[in-house]
Design a protein around this motif. Structure first.
Motif, mmCIF file in Angstrom:
data_model
loop_
_atom_site.group_PDB
_atom_site.id
_atom_site.type_symbol
_atom_site.label_atom_id
_atom_site.label_comp_id
_atom_site.label_asym_id
_atom_site.label_seq_id
_atom_site.Cartn_x
_atom_site.Cartn_y
_atom_site.Cartn_z
ATOM 1 N N GLY A 22 0.834 -1.200 0.000
ATOM 2 C CA GLY A 22 0.000 0.000 0.000
ATOM 3 C C GLY A 22 0.864 1.244 0.000
ATOM 4 O O GLY A 22 2.071 1.180 -0.174
ATOM 5 N N PRO A 23 0.253 2.387 0.225
ATOM 6 C CA PRO A 23 1.011 3.639 0.221
ATOM 7 C C PRO A 23 1.850 3.788 1.486
ATOM 8 O O PRO A 23 1.455 3.342 2.564
ATOM 9 C CB PRO A 23 -0.083 4.704 0.167
ATOM 10 N N LYS A 24 3.009 4.384 1.327
ATOM 11 C CA LYS A 24 3.896 4.672 2.466
ATOM 12 C C LYS A 24 4.348 6.113 2.345
ATOM 13 O O LYS A 24 4.707 6.564 1.266
ATOM 14 C CB LYS A 24 5.113 3.747 2.451
ATOM 15 N N ILE A 25 4.332 6.818 3.461
ATOM 16 C CA ILE A 25 4.742 8.221 3.467
ATOM 17 C C ILE A 25 6.100 8.337 4.156
ATOM 18 O O ILE A 25 6.286 7.812 5.246
ATOM 19 C CB ILE A 25 3.667 9.114 4.130
ATOM 20 N N ILE A 60 -3.797 12.063 1.459
ATOM 21 C CA ILE A 60 -3.743 12.836 2.700
ATOM 22 C C ILE A 60 -5.186 13.238 3.007
ATOM 23 O O ILE A 60 -5.780 14.035 2.302
ATOM 24 C CB ILE A 60 -2.849 14.089 2.552
ATOM 25 N N GLN A 61 -5.743 12.638 4.050
ATOM 26 C CA GLN A 61 -7.147 12.853 4.371
ATOM 27 C C GLN A 61 -7.390 14.141 5.150
ATOM 28 O O GLN A 61 -8.386 14.821 4.935
ATOM 29 C CB GLN A 61 -7.673 11.647 5.153
ATOM 30 N N ASP A 77 -4.988 16.206 -4.466
ATOM 31 C CA ASP A 77 -4.943 14.994 -5.280
ATOM 32 C C ASP A 77 -4.109 13.908 -4.609
ATOM 33 O O ASP A 77 -3.177 14.210 -3.848
ATOM 34 C CB ASP A 77 -4.345 15.307 -6.659
ATOM 35 N N PRO A 78 -4.398 12.637 -4.902
ATOM 36 C CA PRO A 78 -3.567 11.548 -4.385
ATOM 37 C C PRO A 78 -2.136 11.674 -4.906
ATOM 38 O O PRO A 78 -1.903 12.152 -6.014
ATOM 39 C CB PRO A 78 -4.232 10.286 -4.932
ATOM 40 N N ILE A 79 -1.193 11.230 -4.095
ATOM 41 C CA ILE A 79 0.217 11.225 -4.481
ATOM 42 C C ILE A 79 0.529 9.816 -4.980
ATOM 43 O O ILE A 79 0.430 8.841 -4.229
ATOM 44 C CB ILE A 79 1.124 11.590 -3.294
ATOM 45 N N LEU A 80 0.896 9.712 -6.233
ATOM 46 C CA LEU A 80 1.167 8.410 -6.846
ATOM 47 C C LEU A 80 2.464 7.818 -6.324
ATOM 48 O O LEU A 80 3.339 8.545 -5.846
ATOM 49 C CB LEU A 80 1.203 8.557 -8.367
ATOM 50 N N PRO A 81 2.627 6.484 -6.406
ATOM 51 C CA PRO A 81 3.861 5.854 -5.936
ATOM 52 C C PRO A 81 5.095 6.468 -6.595
ATOM 53 O O PRO A 81 5.117 6.712 -7.793
ATOM 54 C CB PRO A 81 3.684 4.392 -6.356
ATOM 55 N N GLY A 82 6.093 6.770 -5.771
ATOM 56 C CA GLY A 82 7.337 7.351 -6.257
ATOM 57 C C GLY A 82 7.306 8.861 -6.419
ATOM 58 O O GLY A 82 8.333 9.481 -6.658
ATOM 59 N N LYS A 83 6.153 9.472 -6.279
ATOM 60 C CA LYS A 83 6.020 10.920 -6.457
ATOM 61 C C LYS A 83 6.124 11.631 -5.106
ATOM 62 O O LYS A 83 5.952 11.031 -4.053
ATOM 63 C CB LYS A 83 4.690 11.283 -7.126
ATOM 64 N N THR A 84 6.402 12.937 -5.170
ATOM 65 C CA THR A 84 6.515 13.728 -3.950
ATOM 66 C C THR A 84 5.328 14.674 -3.812
ATOM 67 O O THR A 84 4.671 14.992 -4.797
ATOM 68 C CB THR A 84 7.814 14.555 -3.934
ATOM 69 N N THR A 103 -0.518 17.295 12.854
ATOM 70 C CA THR A 103 -0.906 15.893 12.740
ATOM 71 C C THR A 103 -1.470 15.640 11.351
ATOM 72 O O THR A 103 -2.377 16.334 10.909
ATOM 73 C CB THR A 103 -1.946 15.523 13.811
ATOM 74 N N ILE A 104 -0.900 14.633 10.679
ATOM 75 C CA ILE A 104 -1.285 14.306 9.307
ATOM 76 C C ILE A 104 -1.965 12.940 9.309
ATOM 77 O O ILE A 104 -1.390 11.964 9.784
ATOM 78 C CB ILE A 104 -0.043 14.289 8.399
ATOM 79 N N MET A 105 -3.209 12.908 8.797
ATOM 80 C CA MET A 105 -3.954 11.658 8.691
ATOM 81 C C MET A 105 -4.004 11.244 7.224
ATOM 82 O O MET A 105 -4.382 12.043 6.363
ATOM 83 C CB MET A 105 -5.366 11.820 9.252
ATOM 84 N N SER A 106 -3.608 9.992 6.966
ATOM 85 C CA SER A 106 -3.533 9.507 5.595
ATOM 86 C C SER A 106 -3.870 8.022 5.551
ATOM 87 O O SER A 106 -4.186 7.418 6.566
ATOM 88 C CB SER A 106 -2.116 9.737 5.044
ATOM 89 N N ASN A 107 -3.737 7.459 4.359
ATOM 90 C CA ASN A 107 -3.938 6.018 4.211
ATOM 91 C C ASN A 107 -2.604 5.275 4.188
ATOM 92 O O ASN A 107 -2.539 4.128 3.738
ATOM 93 C CB ASN A 107 -4.761 5.716 2.951
ATOM 94 N N ALA A 108 -1.543 5.892 4.697
ATOM 95 C CA ALA A 108 -0.214 5.268 4.718
ATOM 96 C C ALA A 108 -0.214 4.043 5.633
ATOM 97 O O ALA A 108 -0.774 4.073 6.730
ATOM 98 C CB ALA A 108 0.835 6.269 5.177
#
Length: 142
Positions: A22-25, A60-61, A77-84, A103-108
């Protein structure tokens, strides 16, 4: 031998199930240091840069500050894999020390519940004011 191969297969299958997919930040830095700044000479705007090191889009919710003196803004917008991506914050530049948490809430998947805390720190000083009378006293008589 069959029992051993069966055991190895079971271990590999269960290990694959625990792999984080899945996504990782990943943040460039989890702290922004303003240093010592002067109220009227600095905009108070800084950014946290991050990269999605996972294999799915990072969303980033929500982004929240510990007080109303810091206004964060999140990417829409969603941040795609490998993008900043960037999270911009604006501090109100009230004189005094800066010690705030964002505090940052995401799907990471690499943080518990996708929630990560980042910090800002520094010190805001008022511009020095010069009293004309004191300045006149400091000038020796001619």
């Amino acid at each position: 031998m069959k029992k051993f191969l069966g055991f190895v297969a079971a271990v590999l299958i269960s290990a694959a199930g625990y792999a984080q997919v899945g996504p990782k930040i990943e943040f460039k830095s989890d702290t922004v240091d303003f240093g010592t700044v002067y109220k009227d000479e600095d905009s108070g705007i800084r950014t946290f840069e991050f990269t999605n090191t996972g294999d799915a889009p990072l969303i980033i919710q929500d982004v929240k500050s510990t007080c109303g003196c810091t206004i964060p803004s999140k990417p829409k917008d969603p941040i795609l894999p490998g993008k900043t991506g960037k999270i911009e914050i604006k501090y109100n530049m009230k004189p005094g020390p800066i010690r705030k948490t964002i505090t940052i809430m995401s799907n990471a998947v690499n943080y518990e519940n996708g929630t990560v805390a980042v910090k800002i720190k520094g010190e805001v000083k008022s511009p020095e004011t010069v009293d004309i009378l004191e300045k006149k006293k400091a000038i020796p008589n001619q």
